[in-house]
Design a protein around this motif. Structure first.
Motif, PDB file in Angstrom:
ATOM      1  N   ILE A 199       0.843  -1.199   0.000  1.00  0.00           N
ATOM      2  CA  ILE A 199       0.000   0.000   0.000  1.00  0.00           C
ATOM      3  C   ILE A 199       0.880   1.253   0.000  1.00  0.00           C
ATOM      4  O   ILE A 199       0.633   2.205  -0.735  1.00  0.00           O
ATOM      5  N   ILE A 219      -8.140  -2.079   6.500  1.00  0.00           N
ATOM      6  CA  ILE A 219      -6.914  -1.872   5.715  1.00  0.00           C
ATOM      7  C   ILE A 219      -7.058  -0.541   4.978  1.00  0.00           C
ATOM      8  O   ILE A 219      -7.914  -0.393   4.110  1.00  0.00           O
ATOM      9  N   PRO A 232      -6.546   2.430   2.318  1.00  0.00           N
ATOM     10  CA  PRO A 232      -5.998   2.554   0.963  1.00  0.00           C
ATOM     11  C   PRO A 232      -4.829   3.547   0.943  1.00  0.00           C
ATOM     12  O   PRO A 232      -4.627   4.293   1.907  1.00  0.00           O
ATOM     13  N   PRO A 233      -4.063   3.563  -0.158  1.00  0.00           N
ATOM     14  CA  PRO A 233      -2.848   4.395  -0.231  1.00  0.00           C
ATOM     15  C   PRO A 233      -3.104   5.875   0.022  1.00  0.00           C
ATOM     16  O   PRO A 233      -2.267   6.556   0.620  1.00  0.00           O
ATOM     17  N   ASP A 234      -4.263   6.391  -0.418  1.00  0.00           N
ATOM     18  CA  ASP A 234      -4.565   7.816  -0.244  1.00  0.00           C
ATOM     19  C   ASP A 234      -4.668   8.186   1.241  1.00  0.00           C
ATOM     20  O   ASP A 234      -4.274   9.260   1.657  1.00  0.00           O
TER      21      ASP A 234
END
Lengths: 183, 361
Positions: B269, B344, B346-348
């Motif tokens: 991620i 989990i 997210p990357p943002d």
């Protein structure tokens, strides 16, 4: 090229296996692929979605907030994922059971009557392949010959007799993609 | 050579165990890693390589079966998820104390207690700081891809025998359920009795011949002066691991002003977070510890004098962050971002945290 896709619907609609066939097809095309499922404990009836990423490069996160393409197969998924298509991205949906149609103006919207066409084909199980066909028409990221190879690879041998039916369903989807809006 | 397949992380653990010449697997099913034993049962390796696959009556039984097989010099594996690993903790401590090689896979889920079946990294401390009692360490590998799930089974057995020590593969539900391309090794033969005698003949308990001294595998020693010696020998071994086995990956760290530190799925991620942040002109890199024990403290300590700060990204309440702080030793800022209970990010979301906790903070 990197294509980040979410396929979302009910468990039992073939969401996960559609993703799997797409991923296998990507492998046949020498691409990097990732397939990441999310579903509840139920076998059928709950919501199920799967992220599929196809790329020419090493894939980073399999967990995403935004997608290039969302393939949406029920109302709950529409509510959840319409807002998560990237600006300029693509939303493909089956209008069957959808009460609140997509309203964004900054994305491509396409539809395919997957459920209806599957019944017309005499086999409701062709539904997910019809939708896959529509997706590949909208986004030709995978060559059809590689999809055929992907089907051969992902279906157990005893089901290989079903490949022609699946390919016919993909054709059906390609022929019946309706454009609602392009940006 | 190098068959290419599309497989789930859990499935590939099973295939790698067979292909690297594994002798036995003992386990008990638990979500999210049940596919490991399912795949082994479907593959029926006992018909082909002779590998034993057995569903034990519990995790406690599994780890003790592992103890027994390892005592015979066999290559043996078990797998479970967090609550099951807790049940195995006693056996793991005994194996470390008796210096027995094995591979233990933990596909982590959220805790504490029965917790959730969703992914988590909350067993970092358990894996790297013990979990069972006593001064012992496992060699801990953290896979971040399906390929690494495969490769670390092979590597895990090598390291387990190199050090006569249990090796833990600390995966999580994301990597276990994720499907990716994987290149499989060709089938390797299981060790013959002659090979086992050559590799481990000095300590295994396979029946005493007339002319040799008796072999005893035990962690028990009533004489404290001898027991302290045993401990010192173990510590010396752990120090050797620290000197020789540190593995990590550094991504875009050369010009970085900020560095994310993450392992396993969190590192995947964070790779995307690095891409997103760099597009916006933020110079950020990623250090991904591959071995969690031994921890890559040297590289972190080196970057500590070059960067404005580290952000530890982990799916727990902040466990690895303490190891980073020790390595940094006050030279720069170290912050933590994480989610718990099976969430989990997210990357943002990680990128927002990078700004809030480190850049603006």
């Amino acid at each position: 090229m990197t294509e980040e896709i979410i396929i979302a619907g009910f468990g039992g609609q073939g969401v996960l296996s559609m993703g799997k066939i797409l991923a296998y097809s990507g492998v046949m095309q020498d691409q990097e692929v990732a397939w990441f499922p999310s579903y509840g404990p139920e076998m059928r009836g709950g919501t199920a979605n799967v992220t599929v990423i196809l790329s020419d490069e090493r894939i980073s996160s399999p967990i995403l907030n935004e997608y290039d393409t969302a393939i949406i197969l029920n109302q709950q998924s529409m509510t959840k994922f319409e807002s998560r298509v990237k600006v300029g991205g693509t939303l493909i949906y089956d209008p069957n059971g959808i009460v609140k149609h997509p309203s964004r103006k900054d994305i491509n919207i396409l539809r395919v009557e997957g459920s209806k066409l599957a019944i017309e084909m005499g086999n409701p199980l062709t539904f997910n392949m019809i939708v896959l066909g529509a997706f590949l028409k909208a986004k030709p990221v995978i060559k059809l010959e590689n999809v055929k190879k992907g089907l051969e690879k992902s279906l157990p041998e005893r089901h290989h007799k079903l490949i022609p039916l699946n390919l016919a369903a993909i054709d059906k989807g390609q022929e019946n993609l309706e454009v609602v809006q392009t940006v | 050579m190098g068959e290419l397949r599309l497989m789930k992380g859990n499935e590939v653990i099973a295939i790698a165990a067979i292909r690297c010449g594994g002798d036995a697997y003992f386990g008990y099913p638990i979500t999210p890693q049940s596919e490991v034993m399912e795949t082994l049962m479907a593959e029926r390796p006992w018909e082909d390589t002779g590998m034993v696959v057995l569903q034990a009556e519990s995790e406690i039984a599994s780890i003790n079966m592992v103890y027994g097989a390892a005592g015979c010099g066999k290559r043996v594996m078990t797998s479970s998820s967090s609550p099951g690993i807790s049940l195995m903790a006693e056996g793991i401590s005994y194996m470390a104390g008796s210096e027995l090689p094995c591979v233990i896979v933990n596909v982590q889920r959220g805790g504490p207690g029965l917790g959730t079946i969703q992914p988590s990294q909350a067993d970092y401390n358990q894996a790297t700081k013990g979990g069972g009692h006593g001064d012992y360490s496992l060699l801990v590998l953290a896979p971040a891809s399906v390929q690494e799930m495969h490769d670390f089974v092979v590597l895990g057995f090598e390291l387990a025998f190199k050090y006569r020590n249990p090796v833990m593969i600390l995966a999580d539900g994301v990597i276990g359920q994720l499907m990716e391309k994987v290149k499989l090794i060709d089938q390797r033969p299981r060790w013959t009795n002659e090979q086992i005698a050559e590799i481990s003949g000095s300590w295994i308990t396979v029946g005493k011949s007339k002319n040799r001294k008796k072999h005893v595998i035990t962690s028990l020693e009533m004489d404290s002066s001898i027991m302290e010696g045993n401990n010192l020998r173990l510590q010396e071994k752990y120090n050797r691991m620290k000197a020789e086995e540190v593995r990590f990956e550094a991504i875009e760290c050369d010009d970085a002003e900020y560095i994310l530190v993450a392992f396993g799925s969190a590192a995947r991620i964070c790779q995307k977070t690095v891409q997103i942040a760099r597009k916006k002109g933020v110079k950020v890199g990623l250090i991904r510890p591959i071995t969690l024990f031994p921890f890559p403290e040297k590289i972190i300590s080196e970057y500590a004098t070059k960067v404005k700060g580290f952000l530890s990204v982990e799916f727990n309440a902040g466990q690895m962050v303490n190891d980073i702080r020790l390595a940094v030793n006050g030279k720069t800022r170290v912050e933590y971002f994480g989610r718990m209970g099976g969430i989990i990010p997210p990357p943002d979301e990680v990128e927002v945290a990078l700004h809030q906790k480190l850049i603006k903070g």
